[in-house]
Design a protein around this motif. Structure first.
Motif, PDB file in Angstrom:
ATOM      1  N   GLN A 134       0.842  -1.178   0.000  1.00 20.31           N
ATOM      2  CA  GLN A 134       0.000   0.000   0.000  1.00 20.31           C
ATOM      3  C   GLN A 134       0.890   1.245   0.000  1.00 20.31           C
ATOM      4  OE1 GLN A 134       0.088  -2.312   2.363  1.00 20.31           O
ATOM      5  NE2 GLN A 134      -0.209  -1.501   4.382  1.00 20.31           N
ATOM      6  N   PRO A 135       0.396   2.325  -0.605  1.00 26.01           N
ATOM      7  CA  PRO A 135       1.173   3.566  -0.610  1.00 26.01           C
ATOM      8  C   PRO A 135       1.394   4.078   0.810  1.00 26.01           C
ATOM      9  CG  PRO A 135      -0.685   3.688  -2.130  1.00 26.01           C
ATOM     10  CD  PRO A 135      -0.861   2.444  -1.321  1.00 26.01           C
ATOM     11  N   VAL A 136       2.581   4.614   1.051  1.00 23.95           N
ATOM     12  CA  VAL A 136       2.937   5.137   2.366  1.00 23.95           C
ATOM     13  C   VAL A 136       3.581   6.506   2.193  1.00 23.95           C
ATOM     14  CG1 VAL A 136       4.341   4.776   4.439  1.00 23.95           C
ATOM     15  CG2 VAL A 136       3.328   2.811   3.269  1.00 23.95           C
ATOM     16  N   LEU A 137       3.097   7.471   2.951  1.00 26.69           N
ATOM     17  CA  LEU A 137       3.717   8.786   2.994  1.00 26.69           C
ATOM     18  C   LEU A 137       4.674   8.807   4.184  1.00 26.69           C
ATOM     19  CD1 LEU A 137       3.969  11.758   2.105  1.00 26.69           C
ATOM     20  CD2 LEU A 137       2.014  12.257   3.597  1.00 26.69           C
ATOM     21  N   VAL A 138       5.934   9.071   3.910  1.00 32.30           N
ATOM     22  CA  VAL A 138       6.956   9.175   4.945  1.00 32.30           C
ATOM     23  C   VAL A 138       7.444  10.626   4.926  1.00 32.30           C
ATOM     24  CG1 VAL A 138       9.185   8.343   5.775  1.00 32.30           C
ATOM     25  CG2 VAL A 138       7.640   6.776   4.572  1.00 32.30           C
ATOM     26  N   ALA A 139       7.369  11.280   6.073  1.00 32.90           N
ATOM     27  CA  ALA A 139       7.786  12.679   6.136  1.00 32.90           C
ATOM     28  C   ALA A 139       8.576  12.913   7.419  1.00 32.90           C
ATOM     29  CB  ALA A 139       6.558  13.593   6.086  1.00 32.90           C
ATOM     30  N   ASP A 140       9.453  13.905   7.375  1.00 33.09           N
ATOM     31  CA  ASP A 140      10.288  14.220   8.527  1.00 33.09           C
ATOM     32  C   ASP A 140      10.895  15.595   8.334  1.00 33.09           C
ATOM     33  OD1 ASP A 140      11.618  13.894  10.927  1.00 33.09           O
ATOM     34  OD2 ASP A 140      12.869  12.233  10.268  1.00 33.09           O
ATOM     35  N   GLY A 141      11.403  16.130   9.414  1.00 36.23           N
ATOM     36  CA  GLY A 141      12.193  17.350   9.351  1.00 36.23           C
ATOM     37  C   GLY A 141      13.657  16.978   9.152  1.00 36.23           C
ATOM     38  N   GLU A 142      14.376  17.780   8.395  1.00 32.95           N
ATOM     39  CA  GLU A 142      15.755  17.424   8.064  1.00 32.95           C
ATOM     40  C   GLU A 142      16.689  17.436   9.270  1.00 32.95           C
ATOM     41  OE1 GLU A 142      18.504  19.803   7.860  1.00 32.95           O
ATOM     42  OE2 GLU A 142      17.337  21.573   8.272  1.00 32.95           O
ATOM     43  N   SER A 143      16.258  18.002  10.381  1.00 28.00           N
ATOM     44  CA  SER A 143      17.097  18.043  11.584  1.00 28.00           C
ATOM     45  C   SER A 143      16.362  17.474  12.793  1.00 28.00           C
ATOM     46  CB  SER A 143      17.537  19.481  11.864  1.00 28.00           C
ATOM     47  OG  SER A 143      18.381  19.943  10.857  1.00 28.00           O
ATOM     48  N   ASP A 144      15.648  16.383  12.602  1.00 26.02           N
ATOM     49  CA  ASP A 144      14.870  15.759  13.670  1.00 26.02           C
ATOM     50  C   ASP A 144      15.818  15.077  14.650  1.00 26.02           C
ATOM     51  OD1 ASP A 144      13.156  14.239  15.273  1.00 26.02           O
ATOM     52  OD2 ASP A 144      11.835  13.736  13.603  1.00 26.02           O
ATOM     53  N   ILE A 145      15.855  15.565  15.903  1.00 25.13           N
ATOM     54  CA  ILE A 145      16.752  14.972  16.894  1.00 25.13           C
ATOM     55  C   ILE A 145      16.105  13.799  17.627  1.00 25.13           C
ATOM     56  CG2 ILE A 145      18.121  17.065  17.231  1.00 25.13           C
ATOM     57  CD1 ILE A 145      16.560  17.504  19.879  1.00 25.13           C
ATOM     58  N   LEU A 146      14.787  13.634  17.498  1.00 21.23           N
ATOM     59  CA  LEU A 146      14.108  12.527  18.171  1.00 21.23           C
ATOM     60  C   LEU A 146      14.036  11.280  17.303  1.00 21.23           C
ATOM     61  CD1 LEU A 146      11.235  14.477  19.958  1.00 21.23           C
ATOM     62  CD2 LEU A 146      13.370  13.622  20.917  1.00 21.23           C
ATOM     63  N   MET A 147      13.742  11.445  16.043  1.00 15.30           N
ATOM     64  CA  MET A 147      13.748  10.347  15.073  1.00 15.30           C
ATOM     65  C   MET A 147      14.549  10.828  13.874  1.00 15.30           C
ATOM     66  SD  MET A 147      12.390   7.539  15.732  1.00 15.30           S
ATOM     67  CE  MET A 147      11.827   7.050  17.341  1.00 15.30           C
ATOM     68  N   ARG A 191      14.480   7.995   5.773  1.00 11.79           N
ATOM     69  CA  ARG A 191      15.025   7.597   4.465  1.00 11.79           C
ATOM     70  C   ARG A 191      15.119   6.076   4.359  1.00 11.79           C
ATOM     71  NH1 ARG A 191      18.564  12.457   5.041  1.00 11.79           N
ATOM     72  NH2 ARG A 191      17.736  13.938   3.533  1.00 11.79           N
ATOM     73  N   LEU A 192      15.556   5.431   5.427  1.00 14.22           N
ATOM     74  CA  LEU A 192      15.663   3.976   5.451  1.00 14.22           C
ATOM     75  C   LEU A 192      14.280   3.337   5.291  1.00 14.22           C
ATOM     76  CD1 LEU A 192      17.754   1.674   5.898  1.00 14.22           C
ATOM     77  CD2 LEU A 192      17.199   1.819   8.331  1.00 14.22           C
ATOM     78  N   LEU A 193      13.302   3.857   5.997  1.00 17.25           N
ATOM     79  CA  LEU A 193      11.937   3.354   5.891  1.00 17.25           C
ATOM     80  C   LEU A 193      11.422   3.482   4.459  1.00 17.25           C
ATOM     81  CD1 LEU A 193       9.413   2.285   7.411  1.00 17.25           C
ATOM     82  CD2 LEU A 193       8.803   4.683   7.821  1.00 17.25           C
ATOM     83  N   ALA A 194      11.567   4.667   3.886  1.00 12.00           N
ATOM     84  CA  ALA A 194      11.078   4.890   2.516  1.00 12.00           C
ATOM     85  C   ALA A 194      11.814   4.017   1.506  1.00 12.00           C
ATOM     86  CB  ALA A 194      11.220   6.363   2.154  1.00 12.00           C
ATOM     87  N   GLU A 195      13.082   3.781   1.736  1.00 10.08           N
ATOM     88  CA  GLU A 195      13.880   2.955   0.831  1.00 10.08           C
ATOM     89  C   GLU A 195      13.380   1.513   0.801  1.00 10.08           C
ATOM     90  OE1 GLU A 195      18.310   1.078   1.249  1.00 10.08           O
ATOM     91  OE2 GLU A 195      18.117   3.232   1.601  1.00 10.08           O
ATOM     92  N   HIS A 196      12.874   1.019   1.919  1.00 12.79           N
ATOM     93  CA  HIS A 196      12.458  -0.379   2.006  1.00 12.79           C
ATOM     94  C   HIS A 196      10.976  -0.610   1.738  1.00 12.79           C
ATOM     95  CE1 HIS A 196      16.446  -0.793   3.745  1.00 12.79           C
ATOM     96  NE2 HIS A 196      16.337  -2.070   3.444  1.00 12.79           N
ATOM     97  N   LEU A 197      10.205   0.442   1.619  1.00 11.21           N
ATOM     98  CA  LEU A 197       8.785   0.303   1.284  1.00 11.21           C
ATOM     99  C   LEU A 197       8.623   0.416  -0.229  1.00 11.21           C
ATOM    100  CD1 LEU A 197       7.320   2.526   4.111  1.00 11.21           C
ATOM    101  CD2 LEU A 197       6.841   0.088   3.793  1.00 11.21           C
ATOM    102  N   PRO A 198       7.944  -0.531  -0.866  1.00 11.52           N
ATOM    103  CA  PRO A 198       7.840  -0.533  -2.322  1.00 11.52           C
ATOM    104  C   PRO A 198       7.126   0.692  -2.908  1.00 11.52           C
ATOM    105  CG  PRO A 198       7.173  -2.653  -1.432  1.00 11.52           C
ATOM    106  CD  PRO A 198       7.359  -1.735  -0.275  1.00 11.52           C
TER     107      PRO A 198
END
Length: 146
Positions: free
Chosen positions: A88-101, A107-114
């Motif tokens: 299923q489609p997945v939207l992965v979003a983040d801030g470029e300087s996220d200190i918590l995650m 990027r790793l998550l998005a890379e492994h989701l088809p």
């Protein structure tokens, strides 16, 4: 162990029983004038909300979240392989300087989701969705409408 779980500044701000505005600004917004200003605007908007307030979280909830947050840094490659089976489609979003995650996790998550769509917000931390509320809301709606 992941550096986030032992970083004294992150722990000092995240382990407070009654966090204040300075804690939210540190944890959720990048330490730049523009991001901090956006964080202050968000906190003002949050304080203006009069209907349908969120239920307060408990210290137990906070502690469970901190445990999960700390354990996320322990690499388990079998979990990454399992992501390939989610179509299923997945939207992965983040801030470029996220200190918590850290953004590397997104990027790793998005890379492994088809079927992942990755969006990294500039000059932003964990609170990117508050800093870019309209832009992120539009992106979510566009993603859901596709």
């Amino acid at each position: 162990m992941d550096q986030r779980a032992t970083d004294p500044d992150i722990l000092r701000h995240s382990l407070k029983d009654n966090p204040g505005p300075e804690d939210y600004l540190f944890l959720f917004f990048k330490n730049t004038p523009t991001s901090q200003a956006a964080g202050k605007e968000f906190l003002q908007r949050l304080g203006q909300r009069t209907t349908g307030p969120d239920a307060p979280t408990s210290l137990a909830t906070r502690d469970h979240q901190l445990t999960a947050w700390s354990e996320w840094g322990i690499t388990d490659k079998s979990k990454l392989v399992r992501l390939k089976s989610l179509f299923q489609p997945v939207l992965v979003a983040d801030g470029e300087s996220d200190i918590l995650m850290p953004v590397e996790n997104s990027r790793l998550l998005a890379e492994h989701l088809p079927d992942a769509r990755l969006h990294i917000y500039p000059d932003a931390g964990h609170g990117f969705l508050y800093q870019y509320a309209v832009k992120f809301g539009t992106e979510v709606n566009t993603f859901l409408d596709r």
